[in-house]
Design a protein around this motif. Structure first.
Motif, PDB file in Angstrom:
ATOM      1  N   ARG A 109      -9.137  -8.322  -6.126  1.00 58.59           N
ATOM      2  CA  ARG A 109      -9.160  -7.636  -4.849  1.00 58.59           C
ATOM      3  C   ARG A 109      -9.053  -8.666  -3.745  1.00 58.59           C
ATOM      4  NH1 ARG A 109     -14.660  -7.965  -3.121  1.00 58.59           N
ATOM      5  NH2 ARG A 109     -15.943  -8.686  -4.839  1.00 58.59           N
ATOM      6  N   ILE A 127       0.861  -1.180   0.000  1.00 56.13           N
ATOM      7  CA  ILE A 127       0.000   0.000   0.000  1.00 56.13           C
ATOM      8  C   ILE A 127       0.894   1.226   0.000  1.00 56.13           C
ATOM      9  CG2 ILE A 127      -1.759   1.292   1.291  1.00 56.13           C
ATOM     10  CD1 ILE A 127      -2.709  -1.392   2.425  1.00 56.13           C
ATOM     11  N   LEU A 153     -10.239   0.582   1.132  1.00 55.01           N
ATOM     12  CA  LEU A 153      -9.247   1.617   0.883  1.00 55.01           C
ATOM     13  C   LEU A 153      -9.736   2.496  -0.255  1.00 55.01           C
ATOM     14  CD1 LEU A 153      -6.616   2.850   1.663  1.00 55.01           C
ATOM     15  CD2 LEU A 153      -5.445   1.216   0.206  1.00 55.01           C
ATOM     16  N   TRP A 181      -8.978  -4.269  -0.364  1.00 54.84           N
ATOM     17  CA  TRP A 181      -8.206  -3.416  -1.275  1.00 54.84           C
ATOM     18  C   TRP A 181      -8.148  -4.069  -2.648  1.00 54.84           C
ATOM     19  CZ3 TRP A 181      -6.336  -6.767   2.218  1.00 54.84           C
ATOM     20  CH2 TRP A 181      -5.426  -7.722   1.782  1.00 54.84           C
TER      21      TRP A 181
END
Length: 104
Positions: free
Chosen positions: A51, A15, A94, A41
């Motif tokens: 995802r 991330i 996110l 995410w």
């Protein structure tokens, strides 16, 4: 690019550092309250498409690693939005940063 290592072993979750700094605040707050929740995410371009979702629980080891040595200035609006999603039945998704716009 920062990482979350969850559960002691396994893949790292990649991330962007700025997003990770905001997630860290939200995740630490929820876990400090002994609250469990999910984090979802989208995979980055270099990863496989799709995802992922993980279940976060206070008893499972968690480590945040940042590429940048200095912490960024945090955006309170973004943290509030992430906190709201963390308390929903869908858990944290996110999302892009909420930018504050000048009143006009």
């Amino acid at each position: 690019m920062g990482t979350i290592q969850y559960g002691g072993v396994g893949d790292e979750i990649h991330i962007e550092d700025r997003a990770l700094a905001h997630l860290k605040v939200v995740i630490a707050t929820k876990l400090r309250r002994n609250e469990s929740f999910t984090l979802s995410w989208k995979h980055h371009d270099e990863d496989t498409l799709g995802r992922s979702t993980i279940w976060l629980h206070p008893s499972i080891p968690l480590r945040f690693t940042f590429e940048e040595p200095e912490a960024p200035q945090l955006n309170v609006k973004w943290i509030e939005q992430l906190m709201q999603s963390a308390s929903s039945t869908d858990g944290i998704s996110l999302v892009d940063e909420v930018l504050e716009t000048p009143a006009g």
